[in-house]
Design an enzyme around this catalytic site. Sequence first.
Site, PDB file in Angstrom:
ATOM      1  N   THR A  90       0.923  -1.098  -0.013  1.00 26.92           N
ATOM      2  CA  THR A  90       0.028  -0.181  -0.019  1.00 26.92           C
ATOM      3  C   THR A  90       0.825   1.188  -0.090  1.00 26.92           C
ATOM      4  OG1 THR A  90      -1.826  -1.117   1.321  1.00 26.92           O
ATOM      5  CG2 THR A  90      -1.692   1.276   1.117  1.00 26.92           C
ATOM      6  N   HIS A 137       2.220   1.875  -3.472  1.00 23.77           N
ATOM      7  CA  HIS A 137       0.966   2.859  -4.136  1.00 23.77           C
ATOM      8  C   HIS A 137       1.177   4.168  -3.955  1.00 23.77           C
ATOM      9  CE1 HIS A 137      -0.943  -0.546  -6.105  1.00 23.77           C
ATOM     10  NE2 HIS A 137      -0.819  -1.296  -5.249  1.00 23.77           N
TER      11      HIS A 137
HETATM   12 ZN    ZN Z   1       0.173  -3.122   5.119  1.00 20.43          ZN
END
Ligand code: ZN
Length: 345
Positions: free
Chosen positions: A44, A47
């Site tokens: 994440t 990203h």
């Molecule tokens: Zn994580």
Amino acid sequence: MRNDMKALAKTKPEVGLWMEHRPVPEIGPDDVLIRIRKTGICGTDIHIWNWDDWAARTVPVGLVTGHEFAGEIVEIGRNVEGLAIGQRCSGEGHLIGKQSRQSRAGKFHLDPATRGIGVNEQGAFAEYLRLPAFNVVPLPDEIDDEIGAILDPLGNAVHTALSFDLVGEDVLITGAGPIGIMAAAVARHVGARHVVITDINQDRLDLAARVTDVVPVNVATQDLRAVEGALKMREGFDVGMEMSGSQAALDQMVETMVMGGRIAMLGIPPGKSPVDWSRIVFKAITIKGVYGREIFETWYKMIAMLENGLDIRRIITHRLPVDRFAEGFEVMRSGKSGKVVLDWN
Ligand code: ZN
């Protein structure tokens, strides 16, 4: 305590993260303040670093990022009971509402009002983190800070792996990222017979074999059916865990499942992807979407398993002082790493 701290923030709407000085968060009556010791870099966070469409849509510019952490409680709100200053802890990064039907039924991980630290709210890539006391997970002495810092992704792995009974089962995991590899270790730990993990990235498959007793298969060069034969599997895999978000991987999984097989899906396809539903119907396959961790049953189970010999330490391939965070993000983006842990001491 100082009133100024270092924090890794999304200062500009472009590629990268920047180390900044920020005020130490003030806590409310139901919060604690945590001095961060170690943090893990998540997909994440990549990203967010890359500032892709999802990140640009989701993350407010200026946000302190990060949600995988271990640290020590240094301040406690006046309503908080059962926690102490000096307590080592990790914590659930999903901040849940308490109004929804699911939340009121105790299924906190299904609350639709969930907000994530480091995604929607101020995160853990900082010297100090404010967290609701409800979200704190105390760490026993046996779990050190670097393992404490990766309990969030281990929790994804445990939640996925424990979705279905694995005792004596043959398991296929598609996607040998850190969560897929940790799920393989969990499947072995709880008594699966064969655990096969597939990917097209040989570095990750090699890492999987170093972390746990698993059969790595490079589907770019090897035939999965032949591997099944070599393992003397007769009817296919009993349980699948889709961790890659790849259409081809899901297709291959459905293809190689037994009649009545069960699939837990954690991987997120990049967009809408076509699914051959008739095959799923005719094979009577059960599919379960997995989100986050069960709050707090997954945490309980994973800590208990770690105390009981589950060993995932070799998934950590890089340990860096936080000042070298850019190197950590670079190695993550190269796809040639397991977990990267940053040290905030
Ligand atoms: Zn994580």
